[in-house]
Every structure is written in C-alpha cells, then in structure tokens.
Design an enzyme around this catalytic site. Structure first.
Site, short mmCIF file in Angstrom:
data_model
loop_
_atom_site.label_atom_id
_atom_site.label_comp_id
_atom_site.label_asym_id
_atom_site.label_seq_id
_atom_site.Cartn_x
_atom_site.Cartn_y
_atom_site.Cartn_z
N SER A 126 31.20 -48.01 14.17
CA SER A 126 30.43 -48.90 15.02
C SER A 126 29.57 -49.86 14.20
O SER A 126 28.97 -50.76 14.77
CB SER A 126 29.56 -48.11 16.01
OG SER A 126 29.26 -46.84 15.55
N HIS A 147 37.31 -50.47 17.74
CA HIS A 147 36.03 -49.89 18.19
C HIS A 147 36.13 -49.52 19.67
O HIS A 147 36.03 -50.38 20.54
CB HIS A 147 34.91 -50.90 17.93
CG HIS A 147 33.55 -50.37 18.21
ND1 HIS A 147 32.56 -51.11 18.81
CD2 HIS A 147 33.00 -49.15 17.99
CE1 HIS A 147 31.47 -50.37 18.93
NE2 HIS A 147 31.72 -49.19 18.44
N GLU A 159 37.03 -53.13 20.99
CA GLU A 159 36.77 -54.31 20.17
C GLU A 159 37.68 -54.22 18.95
O GLU A 159 37.61 -53.23 18.21
CB GLU A 159 35.31 -54.34 19.69
CG GLU A 159 34.30 -54.70 20.76
CD GLU A 159 32.87 -54.77 20.20
OE1 GLU A 159 32.15 -55.70 20.57
OE2 GLU A 159 32.47 -53.88 19.42
N ASN A 198 27.37 -54.54 20.47
CA ASN A 198 26.07 -54.06 19.99
C ASN A 198 25.14 -55.21 19.58
O ASN A 198 23.92 -55.08 19.66
CB ASN A 198 26.23 -53.07 18.84
CG ASN A 198 26.57 -51.69 19.36
OD1 ASN A 198 26.26 -51.36 20.50
ND2 ASN A 198 27.21 -50.88 18.54
P1 NAI Z 1 30.99 -36.79 15.93
O1 NAI Z 1 29.91 -36.31 15.03
O2 NAI Z 1 31.06 -36.32 17.33
O3 NAI Z 1 32.41 -36.48 15.26
C1 NAI Z 1 32.72 -36.73 13.91
C2 NAI Z 1 33.76 -35.70 13.49
O4 NAI Z 1 34.27 -36.08 12.21
C3 NAI Z 1 33.20 -34.28 13.35
O5 NAI Z 1 34.01 -33.40 14.12
C4 NAI Z 1 33.30 -33.99 11.86
O6 NAI Z 1 33.60 -32.63 11.57
C5 NAI Z 1 34.45 -34.90 11.45
N1 NAI Z 1 34.46 -35.27 10.05
C6 NAI Z 1 33.40 -35.64 9.28
N2 NAI Z 1 33.85 -35.96 8.04
C7 NAI Z 1 35.20 -35.79 8.05
C8 NAI Z 1 36.23 -35.97 7.09
N3 NAI Z 1 35.95 -36.39 5.86
N4 NAI Z 1 37.50 -35.71 7.45
C9 NAI Z 1 37.81 -35.29 8.71
N5 NAI Z 1 36.87 -35.10 9.67
C10 NAI Z 1 35.60 -35.37 9.34
O7 NAI Z 1 30.90 -38.41 15.86
P2 NAI Z 1 31.42 -39.46 16.94
O8 NAI Z 1 30.32 -39.80 17.88
O9 NAI Z 1 32.75 -39.04 17.45
O10 NAI Z 1 31.59 -40.76 15.99
C11 NAI Z 1 32.71 -40.91 15.16
C12 NAI Z 1 32.83 -42.39 14.76
O11 NAI Z 1 32.93 -43.19 15.92
C13 NAI Z 1 31.64 -42.92 13.98
O12 NAI Z 1 32.11 -43.86 13.05
C14 NAI Z 1 30.80 -43.60 15.07
O13 NAI Z 1 29.98 -44.62 14.57
C15 NAI Z 1 31.91 -44.19 15.93
N6 NAI Z 1 31.56 -44.47 17.32
C16 NAI Z 1 30.80 -43.59 18.07
C17 NAI Z 1 30.51 -43.88 19.39
C18 NAI Z 1 29.70 -42.91 20.23
O14 NAI Z 1 29.25 -43.32 21.30
N7 NAI Z 1 29.53 -41.66 19.82
C19 NAI Z 1 30.97 -45.12 20.04
C20 NAI Z 1 31.81 -45.92 19.20
C21 NAI Z 1 32.06 -45.61 17.88
#
Ligand code: NAI
Length: 297
Positions: A126, A147, A159, A198
């Site tokens: 993001s 995105h 996006e 954003n």
């Molecule tokens: P989250 O914390 O729920 O999930 C991230 C996952 O990635 C975790 O399960 C973790 O164990 C895993 N992980 C971390 N390092 C890793 C690696 N090296 N290899 C494999 N798995 C790994 O985070 P979320 O909210 O799903 O966000 C993920 C991405 O999406 C981020 O880049 C965030 O900025 C982006 N994003 C999030 C939004 C939201 O509303 N939560 C909206 C749009 C984008």
C-alpha cells in the site's frame, strides 16, 4: 519460452502471504476458477487462512449466494504451502506479506530466482515503491503493483501501479487478470506515494481529525455531515476506525515523509489514541467505542 503477456494464459496464481489480504486474494482467485498456490511462513498460518476462506464461503452458501458444489470446488483449487519453492508452479505471483521494504525485497529476489522468467510478480503493497521492490529482481519490466482493498472479496477496485520499468504488456496483463477476478481497475501511471486512493483519503481523514482537535464538531457530526452532505457511505471517523488507527498513522506519516506537505501530517489526536491502546474496530476502541471501556473524545 512462452510469454505470459495476456491474462488468458494465466491459470495458476501464486499468493505469497496468507494474512488478511493474501487470504482475500486467494479466495477471490479460487472463486474465479484459478488454481491457487498460497504460501506463508508456516503451515499453521496457511491452515488458518484456508479455514477463514471456508468460513466466508460457507456464509455465502447460507445466504444463497453460492452453490455448495462451487464452495467445495473453490476450496479444492487452493493449495497451501509453507515452502516458497512451490510458487515455481505459478503463472503470476501476488505478494501480500508484511509492509516492510527489506522483507519485500528479499521475497522478490527469491521469487525472481524461483519463477519462470516470463512470470509477472505483483505486489499488493500500500505504500512501498514498486520501482524499489523491482530493483531486487532481474525482471523489473515484469514487476507491478496490484493494490487490492480490504475485504478483497467485497471491494471492487484494484489500483494497478506502474513502476519505473514496468512494461505496457505487464500492465495490460494484470488489468486483464483483474477483470477475470471480477474487479475494476484504475491505472496509477507513476509510482507515486499513496497511489490514488490513499493520496485522496488520508488528507480527508486528517482534516476530520483536525476539526475534532479544534473543537469544531464531534466525530458523530463530522461523520453525519460527510455521509449526508457528500453522500459517502461511511464518515471519516468510522472509516478511520475500520482501517485501524495504527495503519492510518503509518500511512499518513509515510505520505508526510515523502511529500513534506502538512496536509498529510498525522494529527496529535491520532497519536494520543494509539498510545492509549485504541486502535479502532479491530480492538474494540478507536474514535468510537465498540463495547469495551470508556470513550476518550
Ligand atoms: P497481515 O499481517 O494480515 O498478513 C501478512 C502475512 O504475511 C502474515 O501471515 C505473515 O506471516 C506473512 N509473511 C510475513 N513475511 C513473510 C515472508 N517473508 N514470506 C511469506 N509470508 C510472510 O497483513 P495484511 O493486512 O494482509 O497486509 C499485507 C500487505 O497488503 C501489506 O503490504 C499491506 O500494506 C497491504 N495492504 C493491506 C491492506 C489492509 O487493509 N490490510 C489493504 C491493501 C494493501
């Protein structure tokens, strides 16, 4: 070498990261008929992710929105793994791991070594620069931002973000893929902080918080004004709580550090609430109280 430049040749989607977003992306892809390889750091996380998908799809069946056979078929298309090497079988990979540049660069370097050269590597970041992520690979023309928005199965928009070296063919392929996932797309033609949504949203949330700080109006009245006066489905305080106050702070701070423009500066009230342990809807208390403890403002 077969070029995977059009969406039609993509059959198997790899999803790296099985958290909130990875789970939603995997579920959406499986429902749209793709085979999915879903990878996270350990098996338990992947299993939890698949269980979440199952729960979501069962609810859709209960509501009559999905046939039982389609639920089972969608889940059967998801292969969970804790071994990144399994992503070698994907025709395109969407990365949705933790929002840290070092972690994303390490992951993209590894994916670059694992995946066939023609495979597109997309990031759901993001805020992090696509150009900077792409520099960890030998295929920057095939690295792009996709995105998605939370919750992915519900939100219509993706996006598409062009990095400095992203090719037209890559942009066309991911737009086509998003359409096959049932999503609408917009193209961010430059790798610009906050992309489109954003960049617009954060100054609005910050301005709402400044209205509160100045004592001009209550959160309830600001939300009501924006809903009824601007026809938004949700007011800014409700939305800030929904996103998570820590995430709001992080994104505003990032935009502020990139643009040095006070429109993006996180308001004091946001920091105060976070320090008081009020992170929004996810822990029951933010600008509003969702049933735990006293209200602060
Ligand atoms: P989250 O914390 O729920 O999930 C991230 C996952 O990635 C975790 O399960 C973790 O164990 C895993 N992980 C971390 N390092 C890793 C690696 N090296 N290899 C494999 N798995 C790994 O985070 P979320 O909210 O799903 O966000 C993920 C991405 O999406 C981020 O880049 C965030 O900025 C982006 N994003 C999030 C939004 C939201 O509303 N939560 C909206 C749009 C984008």
């Amino acid at each position: 070498m077969m070029a995977i430049d059009n969406a039609a040749s993509i059959r198997t989607i790899g999803v790296l990261g099985a958290g909130t977003m990875g789970t939603g992306i995997a579920q959406t892809a499986a429902r749209a008929g793709f085979d999915v390889i879903l990878c996270d750091l350990d098996r338990a996380i992947v299993e939890r992710s698949v269980a979440t998908m199952d729960q979501f799809l069962r609810k859709a069946v209960e509501k009559g929105k999905l046939a039982e056979a389609d639920r089972a078929a969608a889940l059967a298309r998801v292969r969970g793994t804790a071994d990144r090497a399994d992503l070698a079988g994907a025709d395109l990979v969407v990365e949705a791991i933790v929002e840290r540049l070092d972690a994303k660069r390490e992951a993209f370097r590894a994916l670059d070594g694992l995946c066939r050269p023609e495979v597109i590597l997309a990031s759901n970041t993001s805020s992090i620069s696509i150009t900077e992520i792409a520099a960890a690979t030998g295929r920057p023309d095939r690295v792009v931002g996709m995105h998605f928005f939370n919750p992915v199965p519900v939100m219509q928009l993706v996006e598409i973000v062009r990095g400095h070296y992203t090719s037209d063919a890559t942009v066309a392929a991911v737009r086509g893929l998003a359409a096959r996932l049932g999503k609408e797309t917009v193209l961010c033609r430059k790798d610009s902080p906050g992309f489109i949504v954003n960049r617009i949203l954060m100054p609005m949330l910050a301005e709402a918080m400044r209205l509160l700080e100045e004592g001009v109006a209550t959160p309830e009245d600001v939300d009501k004004a924006v809903q009824l006066g601007l026809n938004h489905p949700m007011g800014p305080f409700t939305l800030a709580d929904f996103i998570g106050l820590d995430v709001d702070y992080y994104v505003m701070d990032y935009l502020y550090s990139e643009f040095r423009d006070p429109r993006f500066a996180p308001p004091r009230v946001l920091k105060e609430l976070i320090r008081a342990g009020r992170l929004g809807r996810k822990n029951g208390r933010g600008f509003y109280d969702y049933g735990h403890g006293p209200r602060m403002c």
